[in-house]
Design an enzyme around this catalytic site. Sequence first.
Site, PDB file in Angstrom:
ATOM      1  N   LYS A 105      20.349 -13.487   3.486  1.00 58.91           N
ATOM      2  CA  LYS A 105      20.348 -13.244   4.946  1.00 58.91           C
ATOM      3  C   LYS A 105      19.289 -14.094   5.615  1.00 58.91           C
ATOM      4  CE  LYS A 105      16.405 -10.503   5.070  1.00 58.91           C
ATOM      5  NZ  LYS A 105      15.117 -10.940   5.568  1.00 58.91           N
ATOM      6  N   PRO A 142      16.431 -17.671  -3.912  1.00 59.03           N
ATOM      7  CA  PRO A 142      15.028 -17.578  -4.330  1.00 59.03           C
ATOM      8  C   PRO A 142      14.420 -16.216  -3.980  1.00 59.03           C
ATOM      9  CG  PRO A 142      15.428 -19.589  -3.070  1.00 59.03           C
ATOM     10  CD  PRO A 142      16.665 -18.756  -2.943  1.00 59.03           C
ATOM     11  N   ALA A 182      11.255 -14.783  -0.675  1.00 58.98           N
ATOM     12  CA  ALA A 182      11.518 -15.860   0.275  1.00 58.98           C
ATOM     13  C   ALA A 182      11.924 -15.329   1.644  1.00 58.98           C
ATOM     14  CB  ALA A 182      12.626 -16.766  -0.282  1.00 58.98           C
ATOM     15  N   GLY A 183      12.100 -14.004   1.779  1.00 57.15           N
ATOM     16  CA  GLY A 183      12.572 -13.453   3.057  1.00 57.15           C
ATOM     17  C   GLY A 183      14.070 -13.635   3.230  1.00 57.15           C
ATOM     18  N   LEU A 184      14.748 -13.962   2.133  1.00 57.95           N
ATOM     19  CA  LEU A 184      16.206 -14.173   2.180  1.00 57.95           C
ATOM     20  C   LEU A 184      16.978 -12.932   1.732  1.00 57.95           C
ATOM     21  CD1 LEU A 184      16.218 -17.806   0.737  1.00 57.95           C
ATOM     22  CD2 LEU A 184      16.810 -17.156   3.071  1.00 57.95           C
ATOM     23  N   GLY A 185      16.277 -11.889   1.346  1.00 58.33           N
ATOM     24  CA  GLY A 185      16.926 -10.607   1.021  1.00 58.33           C
ATOM     25  C   GLY A 185      17.673 -10.587  -0.295  1.00 58.33           C
ATOM     26  N   GLY A 186      17.367 -11.517  -1.199  1.00 60.96           N
ATOM     27  CA  GLY A 186      18.135 -11.614  -2.455  1.00 60.96           C
ATOM     28  C   GLY A 186      18.167 -10.318  -3.253  1.00 60.96           C
ATOM     29  N   GLY A 187      17.010  -9.705  -3.480  1.00 59.21           N
ATOM     30  CA  GLY A 187      16.949  -8.474  -4.272  1.00 59.21           C
ATOM     31  C   GLY A 187      17.697  -7.338  -3.586  1.00 59.21           C
ATOM     32  N   SER A 188      17.544  -7.229  -2.265  1.00 56.55           N
ATOM     33  CA  SER A 188      18.217  -6.164  -1.511  1.00 56.55           C
ATOM     34  C   SER A 188      19.729  -6.366  -1.535  1.00 56.55           C
ATOM     35  CB  SER A 188      17.752  -6.171  -0.054  1.00 56.55           C
ATOM     36  OG  SER A 188      16.367  -6.030   0.016  1.00 56.55           O
ATOM     37  N   ASP A 202      16.187  -3.251   3.602  1.00 59.63           N
ATOM     38  CA  ASP A 202      17.265  -4.185   3.979  1.00 59.63           C
ATOM     39  C   ASP A 202      18.592  -3.888   3.268  1.00 59.63           C
ATOM     40  OD1 ASP A 202      15.557  -5.599   5.569  1.00 59.63           O
ATOM     41  OD2 ASP A 202      15.191  -7.212   4.129  1.00 59.63           O
TER      42      ASP A 202
END
Length: 310
Positions: A17, A111, A114-120, A153
């Site tokens: 995201k 990554p 990174a603030g890209l929400g990958g784990g969420s 998130d």
Amino acid sequence: MYARKDGTAWEIDAPAKLNLYLDVLGRRADGFHELETLMAPVQLSDRLQWHPSNNTGAREFSLRIDAGASPAIARDMPADQRNLVWKAVDALGRQAGVEPHGVITLTKRIPSQAGLGGGSSDAAAALLLANAAWGINYPVARLRSLAAELGSDVPFFLAGSSAVCRGRGEIVEPVVSLPRLDVVIVAPRDGVPTAAAFKMLNAPPLDARGGTHGVERSTLLELVCELKKGAIASAGRLMANSLHAVARTLCPAVERIGTHFARIACCAHMLTGSGSAYFGLMNSACQARRAAALLSSHDLGTVFATATCR
Ligand code: C5P
């Protein structure tokens, strides 16, 4: 986001995201921060595949990380109870009275820190995947409270579209009919832990913020309006992120990346979430590809030319 069946296996894509707008309204009594944010899912995504265990009759669950696509990104990813995918299937299994079973393979491309929400996003995808693969078939609405317990998130990713999110992020109002936005994302090697960014922000308690609240709220509505009209350049002028200054302090690469974006043709550029990834809003896919090629030559980190999902 939905799970697809392929023979006896199931798979699902977990998108990253971008925060096109992020305002921290204040610190709450529970230690979380009250937010007002516009988030959009992007095509850059992880993939989760579920297979039944080979060992017939065995009901145990395992998680594998597939490092094939992006070894550097997958390197430090735990494949045990610390992973949000594991936590998600465990929580769903408990709620539904189903013993977690089978093997989930997580192919990482997004990554971390990174603030890209990958784990969420992985957590939301795992809920949907296990819900389908184990034949639980809860309606998505029934997965929402589990999602909110897993992370602020996670409910956004469960909703599966662009959305204005409030509260600590878990109150999701879908925004339909946003156009596809072409973007370039740069994720530096060093990440920013979300908790550290919020702590350093030292935000005033929520009640102390007072009168400015309405101003930001109208900026966000104006931004949604401009995006819906396809007025990308004026939308770009309304984009903002209150965590920018702290992310720049915690990860000096953010400043450097911003300087490089300032030199290339784009409508706007800024941090996503608490960073450390930074993105540029582009006029076209072609401009995004050209910018990505240029930025890749400066050793800033991992560069993606991608787009938001409609
Ligand atoms: O909810 P999540 O686990 O993703 O949050 C990680 C950390 O980020 C929290 O423990 C908290 O320190 C911080 N956070 C916050 N306010 C939010 C979301 C996250 O302070 N709205």
